[in-house]
Design a protein around this motif. Structure first.
Motif, PDB file in Angstrom:
ATOM      1  N   PHE A  82      55.776  37.254  35.122  1.00 48.79           N
ATOM      2  CA  PHE A  82      54.449  37.877  35.071  1.00 48.79           C
ATOM      3  C   PHE A  82      53.359  36.860  35.376  1.00 48.79           C
ATOM      4  CE2 PHE A  82      50.551  39.030  32.859  1.00 48.79           C
ATOM      5  CZ  PHE A  82      50.346  40.315  33.336  1.00 48.79           C
ATOM      6  N   LEU A  83      53.448  35.675  34.796  1.00 48.79           N
ATOM      7  CA  LEU A  83      52.425  34.651  34.997  1.00 48.79           C
ATOM      8  C   LEU A  83      52.370  34.196  36.450  1.00 48.79           C
ATOM      9  CD1 LEU A  83      52.931  32.507  31.770  1.00 48.79           C
ATOM     10  CD2 LEU A  83      50.945  33.931  32.324  1.00 48.79           C
ATOM     11  N   ILE A  84      53.530  34.065  37.090  1.00 47.44           N
ATOM     12  CA  ILE A  84      53.545  33.668  38.501  1.00 47.44           C
ATOM     13  C   ILE A  84      52.866  34.736  39.357  1.00 47.44           C
ATOM     14  CG2 ILE A  84      55.053  33.364  40.504  1.00 47.44           C
ATOM     15  CD1 ILE A  84      56.963  31.831  38.701  1.00 47.44           C
ATOM     16  N   THR A  85      53.171  35.999  39.074  1.00 49.10           N
ATOM     17  CA  THR A  85      52.543  37.096  39.822  1.00 49.10           C
ATOM     18  C   THR A  85      51.032  37.070  39.655  1.00 49.10           C
ATOM     19  OG1 THR A  85      54.514  38.475  39.532  1.00 49.10           O
ATOM     20  CG2 THR A  85      52.457  39.596  40.120  1.00 49.10           C
ATOM     21  N   TYR A  86      50.574  36.924  38.423  1.00 44.84           N
ATOM     22  CA  TYR A  86      49.137  36.887  38.153  1.00 44.84           C
ATOM     23  C   TYR A  86      48.499  35.670  38.815  1.00 44.84           C
ATOM     24  CZ  TYR A  86      44.830  37.753  35.543  1.00 44.84           C
ATOM     25  OH  TYR A  86      43.526  38.026  35.197  1.00 44.84           O
ATOM     26  N   GLY A  87      49.211  34.530  38.784  1.00 45.50           N
ATOM     27  CA  GLY A  87      48.693  33.313  39.394  1.00 45.50           C
ATOM     28  C   GLY A  87      48.553  33.432  40.897  1.00 45.50           C
ATOM     29  N   VAL A  88      49.533  34.073  41.529  1.00 42.70           N
ATOM     30  CA  VAL A  88      49.476  34.275  42.987  1.00 42.70           C
ATOM     31  C   VAL A  88      48.297  35.173  43.351  1.00 42.70           C
ATOM     32  CG1 VAL A  88      50.654  35.343  44.946  1.00 42.70           C
ATOM     33  CG2 VAL A  88      51.922  33.858  43.380  1.00 42.70           C
ATOM     34  N   LEU A  89      48.067  36.225  42.571  1.00 43.28           N
ATOM     35  CA  LEU A  89      46.928  37.116  42.831  1.00 43.28           C
ATOM     36  C   LEU A  89      45.606  36.359  42.696  1.00 43.28           C
ATOM     37  CD1 LEU A  89      48.083  40.358  40.975  1.00 43.28           C
ATOM     38  CD2 LEU A  89      48.014  39.953  43.444  1.00 43.28           C
ATOM     39  N   ALA A  90      45.522  35.474  41.704  1.00 47.77           N
ATOM     40  CA  ALA A  90      44.312  34.667  41.525  1.00 47.77           C
ATOM     41  C   ALA A  90      44.134  33.717  42.708  1.00 47.77           C
ATOM     42  CB  ALA A  90      44.385  33.890  40.212  1.00 47.77           C
ATOM     43  N   ALA A  91      45.237  33.154  43.195  1.00 45.19           N
ATOM     44  CA  ALA A  91      45.171  32.248  44.340  1.00 45.19           C
ATOM     45  C   ALA A  91      44.681  32.979  45.586  1.00 45.19           C
ATOM     46  CB  ALA A  91      46.545  31.636  44.591  1.00 45.19           C
ATOM     47  N   ILE A 194      42.436  29.321  37.484  1.00 46.61           N
ATOM     48  CA  ILE A 194      43.304  30.310  36.834  1.00 46.61           C
ATOM     49  C   ILE A 194      44.686  30.309  37.485  1.00 46.61           C
ATOM     50  CG2 ILE A 194      43.682  32.787  36.504  1.00 46.61           C
ATOM     51  CD1 ILE A 194      40.674  33.082  36.080  1.00 46.61           C
ATOM     52  N   ALA A 195      44.718  30.265  38.823  1.00 48.94           N
ATOM     53  CA  ALA A 195      45.994  30.259  39.539  1.00 48.94           C
ATOM     54  C   ALA A 195      46.840  29.052  39.139  1.00 48.94           C
ATOM     55  CB  ALA A 195      45.747  30.261  41.047  1.00 48.94           C
ATOM     56  N   VAL A 196      46.209  27.880  39.101  1.00 50.30           N
ATOM     57  CA  VAL A 196      46.932  26.655  38.734  1.00 50.30           C
ATOM     58  C   VAL A 196      47.449  26.750  37.304  1.00 50.30           C
ATOM     59  CG1 VAL A 196      46.685  24.181  38.302  1.00 50.30           C
ATOM     60  CG2 VAL A 196      45.708  25.187  40.370  1.00 50.30           C
ATOM     61  N   VAL A 197      46.595  27.210  36.381  1.00 50.97           N
ATOM     62  CA  VAL A 197      46.986  27.309  34.970  1.00 50.97           C
ATOM     63  C   VAL A 197      48.154  28.284  34.791  1.00 50.97           C
ATOM     64  CG1 VAL A 197      46.254  28.106  32.682  1.00 50.97           C
ATOM     65  CG2 VAL A 197      44.746  26.641  34.039  1.00 50.97           C
ATOM     66  N   MET A 198      48.032  29.469  35.388  1.00 47.16           N
ATOM     67  CA  MET A 198      49.068  30.490  35.248  1.00 47.16           C
ATOM     68  C   MET A 198      50.412  29.996  35.787  1.00 47.16           C
ATOM     69  SD  MET A 198      47.628  33.136  33.828  1.00 47.16           S
ATOM     70  CE  MET A 198      46.011  33.893  33.568  1.00 47.16           C
ATOM     71  N   ILE A 199      50.402  29.454  37.012  1.00 44.80           N
ATOM     72  CA  ILE A 199      51.647  29.016  37.638  1.00 44.80           C
ATOM     73  C   ILE A 199      52.223  27.802  36.904  1.00 44.80           C
ATOM     74  CG2 ILE A 199      52.645  28.058  39.745  1.00 44.80           C
ATOM     75  CD1 ILE A 199      50.661  29.821  41.314  1.00 44.80           C
ATOM     76  N   ALA A 200      51.346  26.903  36.427  1.00 45.53           N
ATOM     77  CA  ALA A 200      51.820  25.734  35.685  1.00 45.53           C
ATOM     78  C   ALA A 200      52.502  26.154  34.376  1.00 45.53           C
ATOM     79  CB  ALA A 200      50.651  24.791  35.389  1.00 45.53           C
ATOM     80  N   ILE A 201      51.901  27.119  33.683  1.00 46.15           N
ATOM     81  CA  ILE A 201      52.514  27.611  32.445  1.00 46.15           C
ATOM     82  C   ILE A 201      53.847  28.281  32.739  1.00 46.15           C
ATOM     83  CG2 ILE A 201      52.291  29.265  30.540  1.00 46.15           C
ATOM     84  CD1 ILE A 201      49.286  28.781  30.605  1.00 46.15           C
ATOM     85  N   ALA A 202      53.894  29.070  33.822  1.00 48.28           N
ATOM     86  CA  ALA A 202      55.135  29.744  34.208  1.00 48.28           C
ATOM     87  C   ALA A 202      56.238  28.720  34.500  1.00 48.28           C
ATOM     88  CB  ALA A 202      54.892  30.638  35.427  1.00 48.28           C
ATOM     89  N   LEU A 203      55.905  27.690  35.260  1.00 50.15           N
ATOM     90  CA  LEU A 203      56.891  26.665  35.594  1.00 50.15           C
ATOM     91  C   LEU A 203      57.348  25.907  34.353  1.00 50.15           C
ATOM     92  CD1 LEU A 203      55.423  25.235  38.924  1.00 50.15           C
ATOM     93  CD2 LEU A 203      57.372  26.785  38.633  1.00 50.15           C
ATOM     94  N   SER A 204      56.423  25.666  33.419  1.00 53.30           N
ATOM     95  CA  SER A 204      56.800  24.968  32.195  1.00 53.30           C
ATOM     96  C   SER A 204      57.774  25.815  31.374  1.00 53.30           C
ATOM     97  CB  SER A 204      55.557  24.644  31.367  1.00 53.30           C
ATOM     98  OG  SER A 204      55.009  25.794  30.757  1.00 53.30           O
TER      99      SER A 204
END
Length: 209
Positions: A82-91, A194-204
């Protein structure tokens, strides 16, 4: 100062220290506050969710996640997706070129307005599908709260109050930044963060075991 008050102050301080750091939930609340869309609903969901998790933690609910590691695994992978999807949309929003001389706030409020159902669903997902929420709120706050013995419920009251104060200030105080976000570039920078934060949290969630 009474033991109950000391426990409440300790809960307030620790609760605030855990939720103030920028994260998926805070980024979403900030964006909704800037757009002035369904702010009350979002703030209430975040505060009530935190209250429920704090109560579960203080009551000893952290044992559940220790006993059922597969439940944590499900939350981890679903939350990461979910976080990756949201991060991509923000990007995508961050990379979109604005119209010349566009007003950032007016464009954000007028284009692609978020419905109440979508805002509620997104807020619930960002809150309940993030394993870090359980680690911070249920396990950490619950563990510290248990050290206060009979006063642990006052600790929970303080932590819950901290959550209410933070999300209310973030959601409704975001409008004070309106002059800054009148520029489209500011929105692109925010969405980029937001994109960086979301994707970084997802990867972590996926890479850090």
């Amino acid at each position: 100062m009474t033991a109950a008050l000391l426990a409440a102050v300790a809960g307030l301080g620790l609760g605030l220290s855990l939720i103030i750091a920028i994260g998926a939930q805070n980024a979403f609340v900030l964006r909704q506050g800037l757009r002035r869309e369904h702010v009350l609903a979002v703030v209430v969901i975040c505060a009530v969710s935190d209250a429920v998790l704090i109560i579960v933690g203080v009551a000893g609910g952290g044992v559940l996640f220790t006993a059922l590691p597969w439940l944590v695994e499900i939350i981890r992978w679903v939350g990461a997706a979910f976080l990756i999807t949201y991060g991509v949309l923000a990007a995508v929003r961050a990379l979109r070129r604005p119209k010349p001389d566009a007003d950032g706030l007016r464009a954000e409020r007028g284009a692609g307005a978020t419905s109440l159902a979508v805002a509620i669903t997104t807020c619930l997902a960002l809150t309940w599908l993030n394993p870090h929420v359980y680690l911070d709120t249920v396990l950490l706050l619950g563990s510290v709260g248990s050290t206060h013995g009979d006063e642990r419920w006052w600790f929970a009251v303080g932590a819950t109050l901290g959550s209410i104060l933070w999300f209310t200030s973030l959601g409704f105080g975001a409008r004070l930044l309106a002059p800054l976000f009148a520029r489209p570039l500011a929105w692109r920078i925010l969405d980029g963060i937001i994109a960086v934060v979301m994707i970084a949290i997802a990867l972590s969630l996926v890479l850090v075991r």
